[in-house]
Design a protein around this motif. Structure first.
Motif, PDB file in Angstrom:
ATOM      1  N   SER A  74       0.813  -1.220   0.000  1.00  0.00           N
ATOM      2  CA  SER A  74       0.000   0.000   0.000  1.00  0.00           C
ATOM      3  C   SER A  74       0.848   1.272   0.000  1.00  0.00           C
ATOM      4  N   LEU A  75       2.006   1.255   0.615  1.00  0.00           N
ATOM      5  CA  LEU A  75       2.883   2.430   0.604  1.00  0.00           C
ATOM      6  C   LEU A  75       3.734   2.454  -0.660  1.00  0.00           C
ATOM      7  N   VAL A  76       4.395   1.354  -0.950  1.00  0.00           N
ATOM      8  CA  VAL A  76       5.337   1.303  -2.066  1.00  0.00           C
ATOM      9  C   VAL A  76       4.638   1.533  -3.406  1.00  0.00           C
ATOM     10  N   SER A  77       3.428   1.038  -3.560  1.00  0.00           N
ATOM     11  CA  SER A  77       2.730   1.201  -4.843  1.00  0.00           C
ATOM     12  C   SER A  77       2.384   2.659  -5.133  1.00  0.00           C
ATOM     13  N   ARG A  78       2.392   3.505  -4.107  1.00  0.00           N
ATOM     14  CA  ARG A  78       2.081   4.925  -4.305  1.00  0.00           C
ATOM     15  C   ARG A  78       3.322   5.777  -4.587  1.00  0.00           C
ATOM     16  N   LEU A  79       4.495   5.168  -4.497  1.00  0.00           N
ATOM     17  CA  LEU A  79       5.736   5.912  -4.714  1.00  0.00           C
ATOM     18  C   LEU A  79       6.003   6.092  -6.208  1.00  0.00           C
ATOM     19  N   SER A  80       6.898   7.015  -6.503  1.00  0.00           N
ATOM     20  CA  SER A  80       7.346   7.207  -7.889  1.00  0.00           C
ATOM     21  C   SER A  80       8.194   5.996  -8.293  1.00  0.00           C
ATOM     22  N   PRO A  81       8.453   5.807  -9.578  1.00  0.00           N
ATOM     23  CA  PRO A  81       9.311   4.691  -9.992  1.00  0.00           C
ATOM     24  C   PRO A  81      10.674   4.706  -9.309  1.00  0.00           C
ATOM     25  N   PHE A  82      11.250   5.894  -9.107  1.00  0.00           N
ATOM     26  CA  PHE A  82      12.543   5.966  -8.406  1.00  0.00           C
ATOM     27  C   PHE A  82      12.387   5.504  -6.952  1.00  0.00           C
ATOM     28  N   GLY A  83      11.331   5.924  -6.289  1.00  0.00           N
ATOM     29  CA  GLY A  83      11.086   5.501  -4.909  1.00  0.00           C
ATOM     30  C   GLY A  83      10.877   3.999  -4.811  1.00  0.00           C
ATOM     31  N   LYS A  84      10.167   3.440  -5.786  1.00  0.00           N
ATOM     32  CA  LYS A  84       9.964   1.989  -5.811  1.00  0.00           C
ATOM     33  C   LYS A  84      11.294   1.263  -5.983  1.00  0.00           C
ATOM     34  N   LYS A  85      12.163   1.809  -6.842  1.00  0.00           N
ATOM     35  CA  LYS A  85      13.473   1.189  -7.057  1.00  0.00           C
ATOM     36  C   LYS A  85      14.308   1.228  -5.787  1.00  0.00           C
ATOM     37  N   ARG A 149      18.684  -6.866 -12.227  1.00  0.00           N
ATOM     38  CA  ARG A 149      17.657  -6.361 -13.148  1.00  0.00           C
ATOM     39  C   ARG A 149      17.186  -4.967 -12.740  1.00  0.00           C
ATOM     40  N   VAL A 150      17.097  -4.696 -11.427  1.00  0.00           N
ATOM     41  CA  VAL A 150      16.688  -3.359 -10.973  1.00  0.00           C
ATOM     42  C   VAL A 150      17.768  -2.344 -11.304  1.00  0.00           C
ATOM     43  N   LEU A 151      19.001  -2.648 -10.935  1.00  0.00           N
ATOM     44  CA  LEU A 151      20.098  -1.701 -11.124  1.00  0.00           C
ATOM     45  C   LEU A 151      20.427  -1.477 -12.598  1.00  0.00           C
ATOM     46  N   ALA A 152      20.174  -2.485 -13.438  1.00  0.00           N
ATOM     47  CA  ALA A 152      20.443  -2.344 -14.870  1.00  0.00           C
ATOM     48  C   ALA A 152      19.266  -1.710 -15.613  1.00  0.00           C
ATOM     49  N   GLY A 153      18.190  -1.429 -14.896  1.00  0.00           N
ATOM     50  CA  GLY A 153      17.020  -0.812 -15.513  1.00  0.00           C
ATOM     51  C   GLY A 153      16.237  -1.749 -16.413  1.00  0.00           C
ATOM     52  N   LEU A 155      13.750  -3.700 -15.426  1.00  0.00           N
ATOM     53  CA  LEU A 155      12.404  -3.960 -14.906  1.00  0.00           C
ATOM     54  C   LEU A 155      11.452  -2.871 -15.361  1.00  0.00           C
ATOM     55  N   GLN A 156      10.249  -3.269 -15.701  1.00  0.00           N
ATOM     56  CA  GLN A 156       9.218  -2.290 -16.013  1.00  0.00           C
ATOM     57  C   GLN A 156       8.636  -1.779 -14.702  1.00  0.00           C
ATOM     58  N   ASP A 157       7.893  -0.667 -14.773  1.00  0.00           N
ATOM     59  CA  ASP A 157       7.361  -0.058 -13.557  1.00  0.00           C
ATOM     60  C   ASP A 157       6.489  -1.012 -12.752  1.00  0.00           C
ATOM     61  N   HIS A 158       5.658  -1.803 -13.407  1.00  0.00           N
ATOM     62  CA  HIS A 158       4.775  -2.701 -12.660  1.00  0.00           C
ATOM     63  C   HIS A 158       5.531  -3.874 -12.019  1.00  0.00           C
ATOM     64  N   GLU A 159       6.776  -4.112 -12.412  1.00  0.00           N
ATOM     65  CA  GLU A 159       7.572  -5.184 -11.821  1.00  0.00           C
ATOM     66  C   GLU A 159       8.352  -4.723 -10.592  1.00  0.00           C
ATOM     67  N   LEU A 160       8.307  -3.438 -10.285  1.00  0.00           N
ATOM     68  CA  LEU A 160       9.077  -2.916  -9.154  1.00  0.00           C
ATOM     69  C   LEU A 160       8.463  -3.273  -7.802  1.00  0.00           C
TER      70      LEU A 160
END
Length: 190
Positions: A74-85, A149-153, A155-160
């Motif tokens: 509930s918290l993480v899904s509301r973050l920006s893509p950078f915040g999720k990463k 996969r996260v650090l290399a970019g 992952l798509q946004d929904h996979e974060l």
């Protein structure tokens, strides 16, 4: 490499099924023998307990690879893509730390119990503790792959967000062909 990993996890799924089948035969056979013939299989309870432990750890590995574990996003899904990463990298690093503790503890227990025999079967107790080694090494490989996969970019946004809010949402995601997108699924399911 993908074929090797897929083959390994296919082997794990077969081992899970084998563990379950052997457990059913041992426990059911023991019950029938006790009630019908007033005897039993002495090693049945011990081996069933060991197989259950192995089945649980192997099942957790399969769930981890498929990102099928339940969690709250509930918290993480509301973050920006950078915040999720950032959250994903932090959680993966914490998981690696826990896996190191599990590996070192399991290694110590396995070494200590190499020559200790189980009471009913006489098997080495190292087999019981050895699953911690299998789990921690395999899980670390999964986590390191996800971290790469996260650090290399890659992952798509929904996979974060690598958890599933509920089994129902996971089922909906599976039918829609998505990996794991609980927040977008929740909005479409309403």
């Amino acid at each position: 490499m993908k074929k090797i990993v897929d083959g390994y996890f296919h082997l794990l799924k077969m081992l899970i099924a084998l563990c379950l089948a052997v457990m059913v035969v041992l426990v059911f056979g023991n019950v029938v023998l006790r009630y019908a013939f007033n005897s039993g299989i002495p090693v049945s309870e011990e081996l069933s307990r060991w197989l259950f432990v192995w089945l649980t750890f192997l099942g957790a590995l399969v769930g981890m690879k498929e990102h099928g574990h339940l969690g709250v996003d509930s918290l993480v899904s509301r973050l920006s893509p950078f915040g999720k990463k950032v959250c994903l990298v932090a959680s993966q690093l914490l998981i690696l730390g826990v896996l190191w503790f599990l590996f070192s503890g399991s290694l110590a227990q396995t070494q200590i119990n190499l020559d200790v025999q189980a009471p009913a079967s006489g098997l080495s107790m190292a087999w019981f503790y050895g699953i911690g080694l299998v789990f921690s090494v395999t899980a670390a490989g999964i986590v390191l792959n996800d971290l790469y996969r996260v650090l290399a970019g890659k992952l798509q946004d929904h996979e974060l967000v690598m958890v599933t809010e509920s089994e129902e949402l996971a089922e909906v995601a599976h039918h829609h062909g998505q990996v794991s997108a609980p927040s977008s699924i929740a909005s479409t399911a309403k």
